[in-house]
Design an enzyme around this catalytic site. Structure first.
Site, PDB file in Angstrom:
ATOM      1  N   HIS A 195       0.819  -1.222   0.000  1.00  0.00           N
ATOM      2  CA  HIS A 195       0.000   0.000   0.000  1.00  0.00           C
ATOM      3  C   HIS A 195       0.854   1.273   0.000  1.00  0.00           C
ATOM      4  O   HIS A 195       0.527   2.249   0.669  1.00  0.00           O
ATOM      5  CB  HIS A 195      -0.974  -0.025   1.193  1.00  0.00           C
ATOM      6  CG  HIS A 195      -0.294  -0.072   2.537  1.00  0.00           C
ATOM      7  ND1 HIS A 195      -0.781  -0.817   3.582  1.00  0.00           N
ATOM      8  CD2 HIS A 195       0.820   0.544   3.017  1.00  0.00           C
ATOM      9  CE1 HIS A 195       0.002  -0.645   4.646  1.00  0.00           C
ATOM     10  NE2 HIS A 195       0.977   0.176   4.313  1.00  0.00           N
ATOM     11  N   HIS A 254      -1.277   4.721   9.770  1.00  0.00           N
ATOM     12  CA  HIS A 254       0.082   5.261   9.873  1.00  0.00           C
ATOM     13  C   HIS A 254       0.106   6.647  10.518  1.00  0.00           C
ATOM     14  O   HIS A 254       0.984   7.453  10.242  1.00  0.00           O
ATOM     15  CB  HIS A 254       0.731   5.379   8.499  1.00  0.00           C
ATOM     16  CG  HIS A 254       0.841   4.107   7.722  1.00  0.00           C
ATOM     17  ND1 HIS A 254      -0.243   3.442   7.194  1.00  0.00           N
ATOM     18  CD2 HIS A 254       1.928   3.390   7.357  1.00  0.00           C
ATOM     19  CE1 HIS A 254       0.174   2.364   6.540  1.00  0.00           C
ATOM     20  NE2 HIS A 254       1.481   2.315   6.622  1.00  0.00           N
ATOM     21  N   GLU A 257       4.191  -5.242   8.509  1.00  0.00           N
ATOM     22  CA  GLU A 257       2.800  -5.091   8.046  1.00  0.00           C
ATOM     23  C   GLU A 257       2.232  -6.397   7.487  1.00  0.00           C
ATOM     24  O   GLU A 257       1.012  -6.506   7.282  1.00  0.00           O
ATOM     25  CB  GLU A 257       2.717  -4.000   6.970  1.00  0.00           C
ATOM     26  CG  GLU A 257       2.941  -2.601   7.526  1.00  0.00           C
ATOM     27  CD  GLU A 257       3.011  -1.524   6.438  1.00  0.00           C
ATOM     28  OE1 GLU A 257       2.864  -0.351   6.783  1.00  0.00           O
ATOM     29  OE2 GLU A 257       3.228  -1.854   5.250  1.00  0.00           O
ATOM     30  N   HIS A 302      10.042  -4.319   3.757  1.00  0.00           N
ATOM     31  CA  HIS A 302      10.567  -2.963   3.583  1.00  0.00           C
ATOM     32  C   HIS A 302      10.943  -2.355   4.916  1.00  0.00           C
ATOM     33  O   HIS A 302      10.353  -2.659   5.945  1.00  0.00           O
ATOM     34  CB  HIS A 302       9.601  -2.045   2.813  1.00  0.00           C
ATOM     35  CG  HIS A 302       8.274  -1.740   3.442  1.00  0.00           C
ATOM     36  ND1 HIS A 302       7.323  -2.693   3.719  1.00  0.00           N
ATOM     37  CD2 HIS A 302       7.711  -0.560   3.814  1.00  0.00           C
ATOM     38  CE1 HIS A 302       6.232  -2.126   4.222  1.00  0.00           C
ATOM     39  NE2 HIS A 302       6.448  -0.820   4.311  1.00  0.00           N
TER      40      HIS A 302
HETATM   41  C1  DHB Z   1       5.884   3.781   2.305  1.00  0.00           C
HETATM   42  C2  DHB Z   1       4.838   3.905   3.227  1.00  0.00           C
HETATM   43  C3  DHB Z   1       4.129   2.782   3.619  1.00  0.00           C
HETATM   44  O1  DHB Z   1       3.084   2.848   4.469  1.00  0.00           O
HETATM   45  C4  DHB Z   1       4.499   1.533   3.154  1.00  0.00           C
HETATM   46  O2  DHB Z   1       3.815   0.467   3.625  1.00  0.00           O
HETATM   47  C5  DHB Z   1       5.538   1.399   2.242  1.00  0.00           C
HETATM   48  C6  DHB Z   1       6.233   2.531   1.803  1.00  0.00           C
HETATM   49  C7  DHB Z   1       6.634   4.991   1.852  1.00  0.00           C
HETATM   50  O3  DHB Z   1       6.456   6.057   2.452  1.00  0.00           O
HETATM   51  O4  DHB Z   1       7.378   4.885   0.868  1.00  0.00           O
HETATM   52 FE    FE Z   2       2.613   0.995   5.334  1.00  0.00          FE
END
Ligand code: DHB
Ligand code: FE
Length: 295
Positions: free
Chosen positions: A12, A59, A239, A192
């Site tokens: 997302h 978030h 996540e 990530h």
């Molecule tokens: C980013 C934000 C998110 O919530 C995520 O799940 C992945 C990447 C971002 O800010 O790049």
């Molecule tokens: Fe996220």
């Protein structure tokens, strides 16, 4: 009786929203990610879900670090997206389904989940972008029940607890007296890490383990502790807890319909999967046979 057809699982990343607004879907950077979606939409077109149970994490739009519920269930008639600071106009958000929300809440509490109920709730990019990807023409033609899981501020719920939460939602859906066609979404991930020493960390091996087991053995994903998941998948890769909960809501047997995995989108391993239930598979086949007969 309601019919649970399956689920769409997706990353997302907010930049996806930027690409949608710029119409950049066919640019070389974005094309591999957006190419995952026509098969998803084809499946949605066949199954025509009316309700989405949305497992995601907030978030900082609705819950900030000062008040962070472990599990929060929306019970509103309307939800809104707002400016999250990404420079994007707010996305349209479909209406809620308060009666179904309360049925889920009642069941979760009966199953001893101490949840937070939200009759006023903003939903952030983790809910709005997946809906915009699934239904790009505008507001998604569904009602939603948002279920937010804390994947942000430790201590986080364990993967085992998230799977159990999803399974309790499955029980609520099985008991629900409505006749809607229902799907789940699980959003976030895959691996990530956006900040700290390991910023940019991704782990295709762990992601593949998650995608391979999600349909056939979701309990395999619960064998890692939250801290092990952070180590394997990155601070924000945790996540995956949302995917695990959403998978739990689909019951024992599901079939993988489609899968896409692409690195990187904004330092994130971007994945999209569709899993369908036995009931949906049978209906899909029957539908296809009927269409063939008519042709
Ligand atoms: C980013 C934000 C998110 O919530 C995520 O799940 C992945 C990447 C971002 O800010 O790049
Ligand atoms: Fe996220």
């Amino acid at each position: 009786m309601a019919k649970v057809i399956g689920g769409v699982f997706t990353s997302h990343v907010p930049a996806i929203g930027g690409a949608i607004h710029r119409g950049a879907q066919n640019e070389p950077y974005w094309k591999p990610f957006f190419d995952a979606w026509p098969p998803v939409r084809e499946w949605l077109g066949e199954q025509v879900p009316e309700v989405v149970i949305m497992f995601y994490n907030d978030h900082g739009l609705n819950f900030f670090l000062d008040k962070m519920p472990t599990f929060a269930v929306g019970a509103a008639a309307k939800y809104r997206n707002e400016d999250e600071g990404w420079g994007l106009p707010p996305f349209p958000v479909p209406p809620g389904h308060p009666d179904l929300s309360w049925a889920i809440i009642e069941k979760l509490v009966a199953e001893e989940f101490d949840i937070t109920t939200c009759q006023d709730m903003l939903v952030d990019h983790a809910a709005s972008i997946p809906l915009a990807l699934a239904w790009p023409a505008g507001e998604a033609p569904v009602k939603i029940v948002p279920i937010a899981i804390n994947t942000v501020q430790h201590p986080l719920p364990s993967a085992k607890r998230c799977l159990a939460l999803g399974r309790a939602v499955a029980k609520a859906l099985a008991e629900w007296q409505g006749d809607e066609t229902i799907m789940v979404m699980g959003t976030g991930g895959l691996s990530h890490q956006l900040d700290g020493e390991r910023a940019g960390f991704m782990n295709p091996e762990y992601d593949t383990f998650c995608m391979d087991n999600l349909s056939v053995d979701p309990d395999a994903l619960t064998r890692h502790s939250v801290h092990e998941i952070v180590e394997l998948s990155g601070t924000q890769g945790v996540e995956i807890l949302n995917w695990i909960a959403a998978r739990g809501a689909l019951g024992d047997k599901v079939h993988e319909v489609s899968r896409s995995y692409h690195i990187p989108i904004s330092n994130t391993a971007a994945a999209v999967m569709v899993l369908e239930t036995e009931a949906a598979r049978a209906a899909g086949k029957a539908g296809a046979e009927k269409t063939a007969e008519l042709a």
